[in-house]
Design an enzyme around this catalytic site. Structure first.
Site, PDB file in Angstrom:
ATOM      1  CG  ASN A   1      -2.262  -0.705   0.905  1.00  0.00           C
ATOM      2  OD1 ASN A   1      -2.428  -1.282  -0.174  1.00  0.00           O
ATOM      3  ND2 ASN A   1      -3.188  -0.674   1.834  1.00  0.00           N
TER       4      ASN A   1
ATOM      5  CE  LYS B   1      -7.148   6.227 -15.401  1.00  0.00           C
ATOM      6  NZ  LYS B   1      -7.663   5.087 -14.660  1.00  0.00           N
TER       7      LYS B   1
ATOM      8  N   GLY C   1      -4.279  12.867  -9.939  1.00  0.00           N
ATOM      9  CA  GLY C   1      -5.599  13.227  -9.438  1.00  0.00           C
ATOM     10  C   GLY C   1      -5.513  14.345  -8.426  1.00  0.00           C
TER      11      GLY C   1
ATOM     12  CB  CYS D   1      -6.526   1.126   2.613  1.00  0.00           C
ATOM     13  SG  CYS D   1      -7.973   0.108   2.860  1.00  0.00           S
TER      14      CYS D   1
END
Ligand code: UGA
Length: 422
Positions: free
Chosen positions: A204, A247, A249, A256
């Site tokens: 993560n 991507k 953003g 998470c």
């Protein structure tokens, strides 16, 4: 086929239970909320998750899943016990293990001999041992089997994963857990519990790093006049980099990434390593919220009327936790913006930001707006009638925080378009 108890029916627990039932196992899902249990037993799914309702319905019909109140009720009858309880962020940044320890303490006395308890929740490195201690059962093994499920595509991620990671000091227990995934077409990796727990956090945090890197590159693109969409396409052809998760953003969020990135920095600190690099990854994300908000604020006219499309932390979910859209709108509201927002998955006012008026129609959201801000990448936004949008708006500014809309089409219709990194 095995009997599996799943403790906790949040998105991880419910998906895990439903998917194991889909694979042919007998699953008993437990929760502490009687209302939720009754609804689930009636086939009512409380979250937006593609395909979940169908597989729960099928499993209920075939008697392969049941929902019960309390972990004891589930665990006394099962061979495997998946702990899928929340591990929220504690005050010090580390994950709070209260729910995990409570679940372990509850099931410890009722576990049938030779059962395997499996940690699915994202837990600090070393928690597998904490669970074993709380269980207090020398005849029961504890295994780490971290989840890599994305909200919105969790069912598909479970049934077609890139990998299954199993961490155990007990080889036999690891093999028994691996056998649960027999029908899943993926490499199964067995390692020790600490490594398995680290794999989850590192994955993560790495993905969050990738996104902060891309967002920083987007800022650079704006400064040097490059188009980030082309830049990431060109980078992604390199198979070492890969096309996914590139991507840009308005910043990244969800329940998470922020929590796990902060927790990993904390784990490192506790272990005597100052992981300052990760703090920078988090700082770049905050800057991205600021920068996106500044674009909206700069385009606001004297009335400060802003129409926002998108509130959830990403498309395909109704989850608003740590949503970049809300982070951006908080800043816009603080700067005097009057925001009306539309999101296909949000049907009530925002607890966190009640100043935003939530409407049920994208055209109503832009009524009288000087600027339209696109903050979540719902595909339907691309196909709206921009002549109607133009008629409804008072101004012509569009800030596309997801580089989602067709810039050429909007420019032709007289909009002033600002994306991210282009
Ligand atoms: C994430 C991970 O992707 C899962 O593998 C993991 O199991 C899960 O966390 C978890 O720990 O439970 P999720 O939180 O559902 O899954 O969200 P992602 O799809 O990873 O998106 C996270 C954020 O990154 C969102 O705000 C999204 O909009 C943003 N994002 C994602 C981008 O800005 N660009 C991208 O290219 C991809």
């Amino acid at each position: 086929m095995a009997t599996i108890a799943v403790i906790g029916t949040g998105y991880v627990g419910l998906t895990t239970g439903a998917c194991f039932a889909h694979l042919g196992h007998d699953v008993i899902c437990a929760d502490i909320d009687p209302d939720k249990v009754a609804r689930l037993q009636a086939g009512e799914i409380p979250i937006v998750e593609a395909g979940l309702e169908r597989i729960v319905e099928e499993a209920l019909r075939d008697n392969r899943i049941q929902f019960v109140l309390g972990a004891t009720e589930a665990s006394r009858r099962a061979e495997f016990h998946y702990l899928c309880v929340p591990t929220p962020q504690g005050d010090d940044g580390a994950a709070d293990l209260t729910y995990l320890e409570a679940a372990a303490a509850e099931i410890g006395p009722v576990l049938p001999a030779d059962s395997v308890v499996v940690n699915k929740s994202t837990v600090p490195v070393g928690s597998t041992r904490v669970v074993a201690r709380v269980l207090g059962r020398s005849d029961v093994s504890v295994v780490s089997n971290p989840e890599f499920l994305r909200e919105g595509t969790a069912v598909d991620d479970f049934l077609n994963p890139d990998r299954v990671v199993i961490g155990s000091d007990d080889q036999e227990a690891a093999i028994r857990v691996a056998a649960l995934y027999q029908k899943v077409p993926a490499p199964i990796m067995v390692t020790d519990p600490v490594s398995a727990e680290t794999i989850k956090y590192a994955s993560n945090a790495f993905l969050a790093t990738k996104l902060s890197f891309v967002n920083a590159i987007a800022t650079l693109c704006e400064k040097v006049g490059a188009d980030v969409n082309d830049v990431v396409l060109g980078m992604g052809y390199d198979t070492r980099i890969g096309k996914q998760f590139l991507k840009p953003g308005p910043g990244w969020g969800g329940s998470c990434f922020p929590k796990d990135t902060i927790a990993l920095a904390r784990i490192a600190e506790d272990a005597g390593y100052d992981f300052s690099f990760l703090r920078q990854v988090l700082a770049v994300n905050d800057e991205q919220f600021d920068r996106t908000a500044e674009k909206v604020i700069a385009a606001m006219g004297p009335d400060g009327v802003v129409g926002a499309w998108g509130l959830t932390f990403k498309a395909g979910t109704d989850d608003l936790r740590m949503s970049p859209a809300i982070e951006v709108l908080k800043r816009v509201v603080a700067a005097g913006g009057r925001v009306r927002a539309y999101d296909p998955a949000v049907h009530k006012a925002l607890d966190e930001l009640p100043e935003v008026e939530v409407v049920q129609d994208p055209y109503a959201a832009v009524e009288g707006a000087e600027v339209l801000a696109v903050l979540t990448e719902w595909d339907e936004f691309r196909w709206l009638d921009f002549d109607k949008v133009s008629e409804n708006m008072a101004g012509r500014a569009v800030v596309d925080g997801r580089n989602l809309l067709d810039r050429a089409l909007l420019t032709r219709r007289g909009f002033t378009y600002r994306g991210i990194g282009r």
